[in-house]
Design a protein around this motif. Structure first.
Motif, mmCIF file in Angstrom:
data_model
loop_
_atom_site.group_PDB
_atom_site.id
_atom_site.type_symbol
_atom_site.label_atom_id
_atom_site.label_comp_id
_atom_site.label_asym_id
_atom_site.label_seq_id
_atom_site.Cartn_x
_atom_site.Cartn_y
_atom_site.Cartn_z
ATOM 1 N N UNK A 80 0.835 -1.194 0.000
ATOM 2 C CA UNK A 80 0.000 0.000 0.000
ATOM 3 C C UNK A 80 0.879 1.256 0.000
ATOM 4 N N UNK A 145 -1.464 2.967 10.729
ATOM 5 C CA UNK A 145 -2.663 2.171 11.007
ATOM 6 C C UNK A 145 -2.879 1.059 9.989
ATOM 7 N N UNK A 146 -2.651 1.369 8.725
ATOM 8 C CA UNK A 146 -2.821 0.344 7.692
ATOM 9 C C UNK A 146 -1.765 -0.754 7.863
ATOM 10 N N UNK A 149 -2.999 -2.925 10.393
ATOM 11 C CA UNK A 149 -4.005 -3.819 9.825
ATOM 12 C C UNK A 149 -3.345 -5.024 9.163
ATOM 13 N N UNK A 153 -3.811 -8.870 10.363
ATOM 14 C CA UNK A 153 -4.309 -9.877 9.411
ATOM 15 C C UNK A 153 -3.237 -10.926 9.056
ATOM 16 N N UNK B 23 -12.592 -9.104 12.304
ATOM 17 C CA UNK B 23 -12.041 -7.818 11.895
ATOM 18 C C UNK B 23 -12.290 -6.710 12.923
ATOM 19 N N UNK B 70 -6.383 1.255 9.831
ATOM 20 C CA UNK B 70 -6.906 -0.117 9.956
ATOM 21 C C UNK B 70 -8.204 -0.264 9.155
ATOM 22 N N UNK B 72 -9.199 1.491 6.598
ATOM 23 C CA UNK B 72 -8.879 1.523 5.172
ATOM 24 C C UNK B 72 -8.392 0.158 4.717
ATOM 25 N N UNK B 73 -7.640 -0.473 5.595
ATOM 26 C CA UNK B 73 -7.057 -1.771 5.249
ATOM 27 C C UNK B 73 -8.113 -2.876 5.233
ATOM 28 N N UNK B 74 -9.243 -2.644 5.909
ATOM 29 C CA UNK B 74 -10.314 -3.634 5.871
ATOM 30 C C UNK B 74 -10.814 -4.106 7.221
ATOM 31 N N UNK B 75 -10.177 -3.629 8.303
ATOM 32 C CA UNK B 75 -10.642 -4.005 9.635
ATOM 33 C C UNK B 75 -11.819 -3.116 10.051
#
Lengths: 368, 325
Positions: A80, A145-146, A149, A153, B23, B70, B72-75
């Motif tokens: 990303x 934050x991403x 994530x 995951x 999630x 988070x 944005x990423x899908x959580x």
């Protein structure tokens, strides 16, 4: 930060540190160059269009092509990217169509974001290139934050976020790097230190000896790299990306570069910049430096060089023509995407606009 | 149905949604082993682990920025801001980023997340543990703003908020966190729909609009008014954005008189919008001018909190005004 600590492979005077050359094929090496030349061609053309009143605003990447393209080439498609103002080239490198790109700059129906933002605020979910705002620094926390994530995951995805030197003074820089350090997030923070935050020079931005040293306090590696050396930027970013992907945590990269133009089309840098310093930086131009190297390697001839530039110009001109032939965004797009579904209040306001045109009323206009 | 407090209702909602959807993650200051300073996240870390119940460094801007990334990423992050009074460092991330992400990306990127935060006075918390910031958020396009007034709604609305595709500001009235208890379904599928007001007391003579901890005050004021022979209708808005305008207009049309009630300062308050909507759309049904009962236009006080907070007698005075106009 001492001069010796700055990673450099191609010096402005033409020396090459061969032991540090990244493993790139001839095609890849020429590919980087094409992206740099195209970026410059787009900037030249778009700045001219802005002066003609055909687009509302523009912020160039001129002088920062090596930092942008070199870092952009080091991430993979699954990774990303959170851009700042000057990284549109990275979106194109990820395969974004030129006509949509121009559509955003012109603000027409070709733009999937419906002309809602000023030029240079690109985004594409398909290309994992996240929407940016004009507020300085906010994307740094979102990068963190991403990356969090991705870690939660358990994906092997890396998240790269860009910023300018001014953004390192923002709240978000501090909290993003603090959080990313504590939780060892797979993030790569790339600061394009282009020496200027509009009219404020780096010396007035921080008393720190560069940006890279700040990483120490956040518990992550900090790497200073010659931002006008595309191979050095690529190498530094690739190392950071690999480290992040293998669970080694975040990295702060400082690409030391120079903003050759004003902050944007609205800015006149001669008001605050010293001509001699400017001239010295122009001598370190990243495109010329890389071309010299490729010529030396026999990868770029004058003819090929002309061809690349010509192709870039043609692609840009064709896309501009398409964007300018495209109608403005439909009026109803003013009211969509505020929420997943428009609220009653928004429907009511949309109806008000519909009633302002006979055409709108006749067709029932707003598909909300 | 178990009888639980509002705190427990929040905790149950989080647990159920976290069980149903991997999630969903919770993050904030002291939300982990401490279970939150109000215990809303108690025991979550034991069940879901530190990766999904995250004690963050102390930065509200960082918490919301992280949650946006988070999302944005899908959580589906549910960040907690410890007190609504501390939300301002994150105001930029909330209003410039979270609220506008869907719009500015043409629907390509979204922020499905719930910002939970305790708000409101009546706990002797002074300037910085008492404020009601709802109007700052209701003024920002893209945000859903929810304020439950009892355990039943707190659980049902929070579950609905977590399932919402849009970002939600979820304001929890902390003064009534622990009382009174109420029967709340333990059923996973139970939610309270966002955007629907509830009539808490039916009446024919006047309407009081309210939300959060002020619902109880409105009910008391109506009891006092009933002693004078005036029957009030209490409309608990539950969701401030999107507003249940139909319910508002219907109630005012029925009663012909409106008193708005909020504990936030009066000037430019949320209730002023209600007043404007009624004036625009239903002024013909009004039999008296609208009266707004609200906190005063002062910083939230400490010692004189009881004077600042709207109370039943003050509301009754406004009711008298509209009834005797």
């Amino acid at each position: 930060m001492t001069e010796a600590a700055v990673l450099q492979i191609l010096s402005p005077s033409g020396e090459i540190e061969k032991s540090l050359l990244p493993e790139l094929t001839s095609d890849e090496l020429v590919g980087l160059y094409k992206h740099m030349v195209r970026t410059r061609a787009i900037d030249t053309r778009m700045l001219a269009l802005q002066r003609q009143g055909r687009i509302g605003f523009y912020g160039t990447c001129r002088g920062q092509e090596a930092a942008t393209v070199g870092s952009g080439a080091a991430v993979e498609d699954r990774d990303w990217v959170f851009p700042a103002l000057r990284e549109g080239a990275v979106l194109l490198m990820r395969g974004y169509p030129m006509d949509k790109y121009m559509g955003q700059l012109v603000g027409c129906a070709l733009d999937p974001t419906h002309g809602r933002q000023m030029p240079c605020h690109f985004s594409s979910a398909e290309h994992r290139f996240v929407s940016l705002s004009s507020v300085i620094g906010t994307q740094i926390s979102q990068t963190m934050g991403a990356a969090w994530g991705a870690k939660i995951r358990k994906d092997d995805t890396v998240v790269m976020g860009y910023m300018g030197d001014g953004a390192t003074s923002s709240t978000d820089f501090h909290c993003a790097l603090t959080f990313a350090g504590v939780h060892k997030l797979p993030a790569v923070f790339v600061c394009q230190n282009n020496q200027w935050a509009i009219s404020v020079p780096f010396s007035k931005q921080t008393a720190s000896d560069g940006i890279a040293v700040k990483a120490v306090a956040y518990g992550m590696p900090g790497v200073a790299v010659d931002g006008n050396d595309v191979l050095a930027v690529y190498r530094a970013t690739k190392e950071a990306v690999d480290r992040a992907r293998s669970g080694g945590g975040p990295t702060l990269i400082e690409a030391i570069t120079y903003r050759q133009e004003g902050h944007s089309s609205s800015d006149d840098p001669t008001r605050y910049r010293d001509a001699a310093t400017h001239a010295a930086w122009m001598e370190k131009d990243p495109v010329r430096r890389y071309r010299n190297y490729l010529e030396l390697e026999g990868l770029v001839t004058e003819e090929l060089d002309r061809q690349i530039e010509e192709e870039a110009k043609q692609a840009v001109n064709a896309a501009i023509a398409a964007a300018e032939a495209s109608p403005p965004p439909e009026v109803w797009t003013l009211f969509t995407d505020v929420y997943d579904k428009p609220t009653d209040a928004l429907r009511e306001q949309a109806a008000t606009v519909a009633s302002e045109s006979a055409e709108g009323e006749a067709e029932g206009a707003f598909p909300l | 149905m178990p009888e639980i407090t509002l705190v427990q209702a929040v905790n149950d909602a989080l647990k159920e949604e976290m069980r149903a959807d991997d999630d969903v993650v919770v993050l904030g200051e002291d939300v982990g082993v401490n279970g939150g300073v109000f215990r809303c996240t108690a025991d979550l870390v034991d069940e879901f682990g530190e990766e999904r119940v995250i004690d963050t460094p102390l930065s509200e801007s960082g918490i919301i920025g992280a949650a946006i990334g988070m999302a944005l990423y899908g959580l589906k992050p549910v960040p907690e801001i410890q007190f609504a009074d501390f939300i301002w460092p994150a105001f930029d991330q909330i209003t410039s980023e979270m609220a506008k992400m869907r719009y500015r990306s043409g629907g390509q990127f979204t922020c499905p997340m719930v910002v939970r935060t305790p708000y409101g006075g009546g706990i002797r918390g002074g300037h910085y543990h008492s404020q009601s910031p709802e109007a700052y958020f209701t003024h920002t396009s893209g945000l859903t703003v929810v304020v439950p007034s009892d355990p039943y709604d707190a659980k049902g609305l929070l579950k609905a908020a977590i399932r919402s595709p849009d970002p939600v500001i979820f304001l929890e009235p902390k003064r009534i966190y622990r009382a009174p208890k109420q029967d709340v379904p333990a059923d996973d599928d139970y939610v309270v729909e966002i955007g629907k007001a509830a009539v808490r007391r039916e009446g024919t003579d006047f309407t009081i609009t309210c939300y959060g901890a002020m619902v109880e005050v409105a009910m008391k004021a109506c009891a006092l008014a009933a002693e004078k022979g005036w029957e009030g209708e209490v409309l608990d808005l539950r969701t401030l954005v999107p507003l249940d305008e139909q319910a508002l207009i219907a109630s005012v049309t029925k009663t012909g008189r409106l008193v708005t009630l909020q504990e936030a300062p009066k000037f430019s308050g949320y209730s002023s919008e209600l007043s404007a909507i009624v004036a625009e759309k239903a002024i013909d049904v009004l039999e008296a001018p609208i009266r707004r009962v609200a906190g005063f236009d002062v910083p939230f006080p400490f010692t004189l909190e009881h004077v600042y907070m709207p109370h039943a007698e003050r509301v009754l005075k406004a009711v008298e005004d509209v009834m005797t106009f």
